[in-house]
Scaffold this active site. Structure first.
Site: not given
Ligand code: SAH
Length: 384
Positions: A15, A57-58, A79
């Site tokens: 997005g 990410i960590e 969220c």
């Molecule tokens: N903006 C995005 C959606 C974000 S929802 C869009 O347009 O689709 C949050 C996203 O974070 C999810 O896809 C989930 O898989 C990812 N996520 C959650 N924890 C994460 C982590 N520790 N490292 C990487 N990605 C992660």
């Protein structure tokens, strides 16, 4: 201005990437990061040339981040820790860990990114995670603005009230006067702010924002568990001509039969569903459970216009199950298709799902995503 190097964290189905493209800002996504395999398949399908890192990410080191040498971060951290149904674990929730890791890394980067945009749910604004974010940004010398807006403010008939933060590293200032308060509409350019009035309602589409005391008359149930006040709110929304009609977002040819609500769902949830017609200028937020749970997951569409909603629901009380069903079937209620939801969320026509992604998965990832038109506006505000 040269092309900005953008890091897209928690990229999902992209997005943010679409909003960046639509904003017209010369930029390239140098890395997108997400752990969700379904979302990643969709991302790759649409952005085959963008480096996508399918990892947590960590797990990414400071060194790796420095090598990317990015100018902008676009991110939508998970969220669930901040939503009411997500139990509000906030910073104690394991899902917030990666976000705190980013905040910890930011001051230690070899070069601070000039721009940051963050999206999250309503509820984030009162969290400790937000406090940590604000503190980190201040310590690093960023100027920032928080805003809570819904797609209705850009003329889209859908409610999705979200928290946004846009930040600029110093030296640099915004084209509008920043405020320490969370804005409830898009800021206007600085020269106009003196005569601009503060809008009163942040999201006319979101029932939870209507907190006035109800009087007895207003709270009397008319039909379909709806009160006079609900009816009034919906009617106000539907007469707001600055918002487009639902029909502008519908597919021309839909396999209606595939999306019709089954009898069991009609009988059980009929009175709880939010029903809209193609001529309406409103719909409720589509969540990731849309299409299999009905209550509170998004609006359904009345596809037969000859039947009056009111007459159907007013008659229901005195009827047998079979009669009720016959009444409800007359409305031809159907789910919005994933494409229609993508349209309401501002995804361009070029956005597509790979063949192997099921309808349920499509609803799921869309429910997690964001309104592209709203974010496009914010990116323009951020960079202008
Ligand atoms: N903006 C995005 C959606 C974000 S929802 C869009 O347009 O689709 C949050 C996203 O974070 C999810 O896809 C989930 O898989 C990812 N996520 C959650 N924890 C994460 C982590 N520790 N490292 C990487 N990605 C992660």
């Amino acid at each position: 201005m040269g092309s900005l190097r953008v890091l897209e964290l928690y990229s999902g189905i992209g997005g943010m990437h679409y909003a960046l493209k639509e904003s017209g800002v010369p930029a390239q996504v140098v890395a997108a990061v997400d752990i969700n395999t379904t979302a990643n398949q969709i991302y790759r399908h649409n952005f085959p040339d963008t480096p996508l890192w399918p990892k947590t990410i960590e797990g990414i080191t400071l060194d790796d981040f420095n090598k990317l040498s990015f100018d902008m971060i676009l991110m939508s951290p998970p969220c669930q820790p901040f939503t009411r149904i997500g139990l509000q674990g906030d910073v104690a929730d394991p899902r917030t860990k990666s976000f705190l890791y980013i905040l910890d890394l930011l001051p230690r980067l070899a070069r601070l990114p000039h721009y940051i945009l963050l999206e999250n749910v309503k509820g984030f604004e009162t969290s400790s995670a937000r406090e940590c974010l604000v503190k980190t940004l201040k310590d690093c010398g960023y100027t920032f603005q928080e805003i809570m807006v819904s797609p209705s403010s850009v003329g889209i008939p859908n409610s999705r009230l979200r928290y946004f933060l846009i930040a600029k590293a110093s030296p640099g200032s915004f084209s509008f006067q920043t405020s320490s308060e969370i804005l409830d509409s898009f800021p206007r350019p600085a020269e106009n702010t003196s005569d601009s009035q503060k809008p009163t309602v942040s999201d006319p589409f979101c029932p939870s924002t209507c907190q006035q005391e109800e009087n007895a008359e207003e709270s009397r149930v008319l039909y379909k568990l709806e009160t006079m006040k609900d009816a009034q709110r919906k009617s106000n929304q539907n007469s707001n001509l600055s918002v487009q009609q639902i029909q502008d977002f519908l597919e021309l040819r839909t396999e209606v039969a595939r999306y019709l609500l089954p009898p069991k769902v009609l009988l059980r949830y009929g009175v709880l569903m939010d029903i809209v017609r193609p001529t309406c200028r409103r719909s409720v937020c589509f969540t990731k459970a849309y299409g299999h749970y009905v209550e509170g997951t998004g609006s359904v569409l009345q596809s037969c216009m000859e039947t009056e909603l009111e007459s159907v629901f007013k008659a229901l009380d005195q009827q047998s199950e079979e009669e009720k069903l016959q009444q409800l079937l007359k409305l031809k209620l159907r789910y919005f298709t994933p494409r229609e939801i993508a349209n309401l969320m501002g995804f361009p026509q070029s956005f597509a799902f790979p063949e192997q992604i099921s309808t349920k998965q499509q609803y799921r990832v869309l429910g997690n995503s964001l309104n592209v038109v709203v974010v496009t506006r914010l990116i323009q505000l951020l960079v202008s």
